[in-house]
Design a protein around this motif. Structure first.
Motif, PDB file in Angstrom:
ATOM      1  N   CYS A 221       0.836  -1.201   0.000  1.00  0.00           N
ATOM      2  CA  CYS A 221       0.000   0.000   0.000  1.00  0.00           C
ATOM      3  C   CYS A 221       0.870   1.250   0.000  1.00  0.00           C
ATOM      4  N   MET A 222       0.434   2.244  -0.728  1.00  0.00           N
ATOM      5  CA  MET A 222       1.096   3.538  -0.689  1.00  0.00           C
ATOM      6  C   MET A 222       0.145   4.491   0.031  1.00  0.00           C
ATOM      7  N   LEU A 223       0.639   5.155   1.026  1.00  0.00           N
ATOM      8  CA  LEU A 223      -0.190   6.041   1.827  1.00  0.00           C
ATOM      9  C   LEU A 223       0.317   7.467   1.691  1.00  0.00           C
ATOM     10  N   ILE A 224      -0.559   8.349   1.278  1.00  0.00           N
ATOM     11  CA  ILE A 224      -0.234   9.769   1.173  1.00  0.00           C
ATOM     12  C   ILE A 224      -0.955  10.468   2.318  1.00  0.00           C
ATOM     13  N   GLU A 225      -0.205  11.082   3.190  1.00  0.00           N
ATOM     14  CA  GLU A 225      -0.786  11.650   4.403  1.00  0.00           C
ATOM     15  C   GLU A 225      -1.333  13.057   4.227  1.00  0.00           C
ATOM     16  N   ASN A 226      -0.927  13.754   3.168  1.00  0.00           N
ATOM     17  CA  ASN A 226      -1.428  15.096   2.910  1.00  0.00           C
ATOM     18  C   ASN A 226      -1.886  15.191   1.465  1.00  0.00           C
ATOM     19  N   PRO A 227      -2.944  15.942   1.213  1.00  0.00           N
ATOM     20  CA  PRO A 227      -3.427  16.071  -0.166  1.00  0.00           C
ATOM     21  C   PRO A 227      -2.349  16.643  -1.080  1.00  0.00           C
ATOM     22  N   LEU A 228      -2.321  16.123  -2.273  1.00  0.00           N
ATOM     23  CA  LEU A 228      -1.404  16.641  -3.285  1.00  0.00           C
ATOM     24  C   LEU A 228      -2.075  17.814  -3.998  1.00  0.00           C
ATOM     25  N   PRO A 229      -1.279  18.747  -4.476  1.00  0.00           N
ATOM     26  CA  PRO A 229      -1.894  19.851  -5.223  1.00  0.00           C
ATOM     27  C   PRO A 229      -2.512  19.326  -6.516  1.00  0.00           C
ATOM     28  N   GLU A 230      -3.600  19.939  -6.910  1.00  0.00           N
ATOM     29  CA  GLU A 230      -4.248  19.534  -8.149  1.00  0.00           C
ATOM     30  C   GLU A 230      -3.351  19.911  -9.326  1.00  0.00           C
ATOM     31  N   PRO A 231      -3.085  18.953 -10.220  1.00  0.00           N
ATOM     32  CA  PRO A 231      -2.175  19.273 -11.336  1.00  0.00           C
ATOM     33  C   PRO A 231      -2.837  20.222 -12.329  1.00  0.00           C
ATOM     34  N   LYS A 232      -2.021  20.969 -12.995  1.00  0.00           N
ATOM     35  CA  LYS A 232      -2.489  21.846 -14.080  1.00  0.00           C
ATOM     36  C   LYS A 232      -2.603  20.984 -15.342  1.00  0.00           C
ATOM     37  N   VAL A 233      -3.761  20.961 -15.925  1.00  0.00           N
ATOM     38  CA  VAL A 233      -3.985  20.186 -17.134  1.00  0.00           C
ATOM     39  C   VAL A 233      -3.671  21.079 -18.331  1.00  0.00           C
ATOM     40  N   PRO A 234      -2.749  20.630 -19.182  1.00  0.00           N
ATOM     41  CA  PRO A 234      -2.420  21.438 -20.372  1.00  0.00           C
ATOM     42  C   PRO A 234      -3.676  21.678 -21.214  1.00  0.00           C
TER      43      PRO A 234
END
Length: 146
Positions: A108-121
């Motif tokens: 399992c990969m656990l991300i403890e903080n939300p990632l920033p929303e990527p900019k879609v080209p």
């Protein structure tokens, strides 16, 4: 009751399985009495296509395997039994006793903080596969990537 990060990660995985069933045009998701079973749009016996997982570790291995067999028999296909290492030792033993063995592990990969929303080209868009060209394009991109 406070849930552990592992419990929350497991619940996220289960929801991902449900969501994959919803994304597949012919997907079926059955959740009942402690089991989650997903039948996908094709017969490939993999986690997000055709699989069973115990949501409740109190469901016996025998009941788990009998119910999974009956569910997937309706679709005439094989399936994957997902084991959670920290709680499914009895099910693992039952599968090994029947001659089956794990085919791999997926930590399992656990991300403890939300990632920033990527900019879609601006030249990128998301489309449902509705035409042969969609499949051809996807195959070409994946062939280059892998």
């Amino acid at each position: 009751m406070t849930q552990s990060a592992q419990d929350l990660a497991d619940q996220n995985l289960f929801e991902a399985m449900r969501e994959h069933a919803r994304w597949q045009s012919a997907g079926e998701c059955e959740e009942d009495a402690g089991l989650l079973m997903v039948a996908g749009a094709n017969a490939f016996p993999a986690l997000f296509r055709n699989s069973v997982v115990r949501l409740d570790p109190a469901v016996s291995p025998r009941d788990t395997l009998m119910r999974a067999r009956d569910f997937f028999a309706r679709y005439k296909r094989g399936y994957t039994v997902m084991l959670l290492e920290r709680r499914d030792g009895d099910l693992d033993q039952a599968l090994r006793a029947s001659g089956l063995a794990p085919s791999g592990e997926a930590p399992c990969m656990l991300i403890e903080n939300p990632l920033p929303e990527p900019k879609v080209p601006p030249d990128v868009r998301v489309e449902l596969f509705r035409e042969l060209r969609h499949v051809t394009d996807a195959v070409g991109i994946n062939a280059q990537a892998y």
